[in-house]
Design a protein around this motif. Structure first.
Motif, PDB file in Angstrom:
ATOM      1  N   MET A   1     -10.759 -98.507  11.623  1.00 43.76           N
ATOM      2  CA  MET A   1      -9.999 -97.275  12.209  1.00 43.76           C
ATOM      3  C   MET A   1      -8.416 -97.526  11.683  1.00 43.76           C
ATOM      4  N   THR A   2      -8.037 -96.662  11.214  1.00 40.47           N
ATOM      5  CA  THR A   2      -6.391 -96.537  10.883  1.00 40.47           C
ATOM      6  C   THR A   2      -5.752 -96.178  12.134  1.00 40.47           C
ATOM      7  N   ALA A   3      -4.470 -96.394  12.300  1.00 43.42           N
ATOM      8  CA  ALA A   3      -3.640 -95.944  13.458  1.00 43.42           C
ATOM      9  C   ALA A   3      -3.979 -94.265  13.870  1.00 43.42           C
ATOM     10  N   ALA A   4      -4.249 -93.562  12.560  1.00 44.24           N
ATOM     11  CA  ALA A   4      -4.479 -92.247  13.201  1.00 44.24           C
ATOM     12  C   ALA A   4      -6.049 -91.986  13.603  1.00 44.24           C
ATOM     13  N   GLY A   5      -6.812 -92.950  13.058  1.00 43.72           N
ATOM     14  CA  GLY A   5      -7.885 -92.932  13.449  1.00 43.72           C
ATOM     15  C   GLY A   5      -8.237 -93.156  14.828  1.00 43.72           C
ATOM     16  N   ARG A   6      -7.554 -94.380  15.421  1.00 44.10           N
ATOM     17  CA  ARG A   6      -7.579 -94.829  16.814  1.00 44.10           C
ATOM     18  C   ARG A   6      -6.923 -93.767  17.527  1.00 44.10           C
ATOM     19  N   ALA A   7      -5.811 -93.063  17.316  1.00 40.19           N
ATOM     20  CA  ALA A   7      -5.315 -92.201  17.907  1.00 40.19           C
ATOM     21  C   ALA A   7      -6.222 -90.971  18.260  1.00 40.19           C
ATOM     22  N   LEU A   8      -6.883 -90.377  17.246  1.00 42.41           N
ATOM     23  CA  LEU A   8      -7.975 -89.231  17.396  1.00 42.41           C
ATOM     24  C   LEU A   8      -8.999 -89.944  18.387  1.00 42.41           C
ATOM     25  N   HIS A   9      -9.547 -91.121  17.871  1.00 41.13           N
ATOM     26  CA  HIS A   9     -10.666 -91.527  18.819  1.00 41.13           C
ATOM     27  C   HIS A   9     -10.165 -91.593  20.345  1.00 41.13           C
ATOM     28  N   ALA A  10      -8.823 -91.948  20.764  1.00 44.23           N
ATOM     29  CA  ALA A  10      -8.639 -92.019  21.952  1.00 44.23           C
ATOM     30  C   ALA A  10      -8.388 -90.655  22.715  1.00 44.23           C
ATOM     31  N   ALA A  11      -8.116 -89.655  21.852  1.00 43.37           N
ATOM     32  CA  ALA A  11      -7.868 -88.241  22.282  1.00 43.37           C
ATOM     33  C   ALA A  11      -9.399 -87.770  22.508  1.00 43.37           C
ATOM     34  N   ILE A  12     -10.301 -88.066  21.591  1.00 45.20           N
ATOM     35  CA  ILE A  12     -11.708 -87.423  21.912  1.00 45.20           C
ATOM     36  C   ILE A  12     -12.516 -88.151  23.130  1.00 45.20           C
ATOM     37  N   VAL A  13     -12.286 -89.262  23.327  1.00 44.10           N
ATOM     38  CA  VAL A  13     -13.228 -89.966  24.263  1.00 44.10           C
ATOM     39  C   VAL A  13     -13.268 -89.259  25.660  1.00 44.10           C
ATOM     40  N   PRO A  14     -12.123 -89.102  26.166  1.00 52.50           N
ATOM     41  CA  PRO A  14     -12.132 -88.549  27.185  1.00 52.50           C
ATOM     42  C   PRO A  14     -12.712 -87.073  27.479  1.00 52.50           C
ATOM     43  N   GLU A  15     -12.665 -86.391  26.467  1.00 53.40           N
ATOM     44  CA  GLU A  15     -13.410 -84.942  26.282  1.00 53.40           C
ATOM     45  C   GLU A  15     -14.664 -85.154  26.151  1.00 53.40           C
ATOM     46  N   ALA A  16     -15.016 -86.134  25.565  1.00 49.30           N
ATOM     47  CA  ALA A  16     -16.769 -86.402  25.284  1.00 49.30           C
ATOM     48  C   ALA A  16     -17.009 -86.871  26.661  1.00 49.30           C
ATOM     49  N   ARG A  17     -16.519 -87.602  27.438  1.00 53.67           N
ATOM     50  CA  ARG A  17     -17.129 -88.071  28.683  1.00 53.67           C
ATOM     51  C   ARG A  17     -17.073 -87.060  29.527  1.00 53.67           C
ATOM     52  N   ALA A  18     -15.914 -86.038  29.679  1.00 60.52           N
ATOM     53  CA  ALA A  18     -16.045 -84.974  30.279  1.00 60.52           C
ATOM     54  C   ALA A  18     -17.117 -83.806  30.149  1.00 60.52           C
ATOM     55  N   LEU A  19     -17.562 -83.722  28.798  1.00 65.23           N
ATOM     56  CA  LEU A  19     -18.656 -82.826  28.373  1.00 65.23           C
ATOM     57  C   LEU A  19     -19.861 -83.515  28.913  1.00 65.23           C
TER      58      LEU A  19
ATOM     59  N   SER B   1     -17.210 -83.126  12.077  1.00 65.93           N
ATOM     60  CA  SER B   1     -18.479 -82.944  12.233  1.00 65.93           C
ATOM     61  C   SER B   1     -19.122 -83.999  13.147  1.00 65.93           C
ATOM     62  N   ILE B   2     -20.272 -83.709  13.768  1.00 65.54           N
ATOM     63  CA  ILE B   2     -20.821 -84.579  14.514  1.00 65.54           C
ATOM     64  C   ILE B   2     -21.153 -85.874  13.836  1.00 65.54           C
ATOM     65  N   PRO B   3     -21.598 -86.041  12.443  1.00 69.17           N
ATOM     66  CA  PRO B   3     -21.705 -87.269  12.026  1.00 69.17           C
ATOM     67  C   PRO B   3     -20.590 -88.152  11.784  1.00 69.17           C
ATOM     68  N   GLU B   4     -19.367 -87.336  11.577  1.00 71.22           N
ATOM     69  CA  GLU B   4     -17.994 -88.041  11.281  1.00 71.22           C
ATOM     70  C   GLU B   4     -17.616 -88.565  12.824  1.00 71.22           C
TER      71      GLU B   4
ATOM     72  N   HIS C   1     -29.314 -78.549  20.953  1.00 70.21           N
ATOM     73  CA  HIS C   1     -28.469 -77.783  21.708  1.00 70.21           C
ATOM     74  C   HIS C   1     -27.316 -78.633  21.995  1.00 70.21           C
ATOM     75  N   THR C   2     -27.489 -79.963  22.604  1.00 71.42           N
ATOM     76  CA  THR C   2     -26.436 -80.925  22.855  1.00 71.42           C
ATOM     77  C   THR C   2     -25.428 -80.887  21.561  1.00 71.42           C
ATOM     78  N   SER C   3     -25.931 -81.422  20.511  1.00 73.48           N
ATOM     79  CA  SER C   3     -25.227 -81.530  19.206  1.00 73.48           C
ATOM     80  C   SER C   3     -24.249 -80.440  18.918  1.00 73.48           C
ATOM     81  N   ARG C   4     -25.012 -79.206  18.878  1.00 68.98           N
ATOM     82  CA  ARG C   4     -24.464 -77.921  18.587  1.00 68.98           C
ATOM     83  C   ARG C   4     -23.152 -77.842  19.543  1.00 68.98           C
ATOM     84  N   LEU C   5     -23.282 -78.012  21.035  1.00 68.22           N
ATOM     85  CA  LEU C   5     -22.122 -77.748  22.066  1.00 68.22           C
ATOM     86  C   LEU C   5     -21.072 -78.855  21.757  1.00 68.22           C
ATOM     87  N   PHE C   6     -21.397 -80.191  21.400  1.00 71.91           N
ATOM     88  CA  PHE C   6     -20.328 -81.035  21.189  1.00 71.91           C
ATOM     89  C   PHE C   6     -19.799 -81.016  19.817  1.00 71.91           C
ATOM     90  N   ALA C   7     -20.569 -80.495  18.938  1.00 70.12           N
ATOM     91  CA  ALA C   7     -20.039 -80.166  17.471  1.00 70.12           C
ATOM     92  C   ALA C   7     -18.965 -78.962  17.352  1.00 70.12           C
TER      93      ALA C   7
END
Length: 158
Positions: free
Chosen positions: A100-118, A39-42, A23-29
């Motif tokens: 991580m490439t620059a694009a990977g770091r930017a994406l990671h930085a964008a997702i982390v706050p959302e993951a924490r909020a969820l 995807s969750i593995p990515e 259930h948790t993985s589906r919500l986050f996914a």
């Protein structure tokens, strides 16, 4: 004596953990897929490389306990999207480290706050002391599983 007819699957710990995890993985996914096309593995690969950096794919398997095939597919997808790059290990040229490439770091930085909020939204169901107890209990269960022979990277649900 307990018989097979008395077995209540809905009370069986592995089953309950699996249901909560699914259930948790589906919500986050849904959130990661809709907003970022991950995807969750990515996301797990990106998150672990972001946290520990310079891991080989084998290192990712060990840190995430994900199946090798899932890690391989996720790494390939992240490489193809330009979010990760491979770097030759200075000490052992046979080993390829992930960064991580620059694009990977930017994406990671964008997702982390959302993951924490969820995560925070999910944990609102527990009092602060219950959250601490949950983490301590999960640590103990993981240690016991490893002591019983469960190894990181074993095939299984992710």
């Amino acid at each position: 004596m307990t018989t097979a007819a008395d077995f209540a699957l809905e009370e069986f710990l592995p089953y309950r953990l699996s249901v909560v995890t699914n259930h948790t993985s589906r919500l986050f996914a849904r959130r990661y897929s809709d907003a970022y096309g991950l995807s969750i593995p990515e996301w797990r690969v990106l998150a672990v490389v972001g946290r520990f950096g310079g891991l080989s794919a084998t290192g990712v398997v060990e840190r995430t306990a994900m199946d090798k095939v899932k890690v391989s597919r996720a790494v390939r997808a992240l490489l193809d999207r330009g979010l990760l790059a491979r770097q030759e290990d200075a000490a052992d040229r046979r080993v390829q480290r992930l960064a991580m490439t620059a694009a990977g770091r930017a994406l990671h930085a964008a997702i982390v706050p959302e993951a924490r909020a969820l995560e925070a939204g999910l944990l609102e169901a527990l009092a602060p002391a219950e959250r601490q107890a949950l983490h301590a209990l999960l640590d103990r269960l993981e240690a016991k599983l490893l002591a019983m022979g469960a190894a990181a990277g074993d095939a299984g649900p992710d």
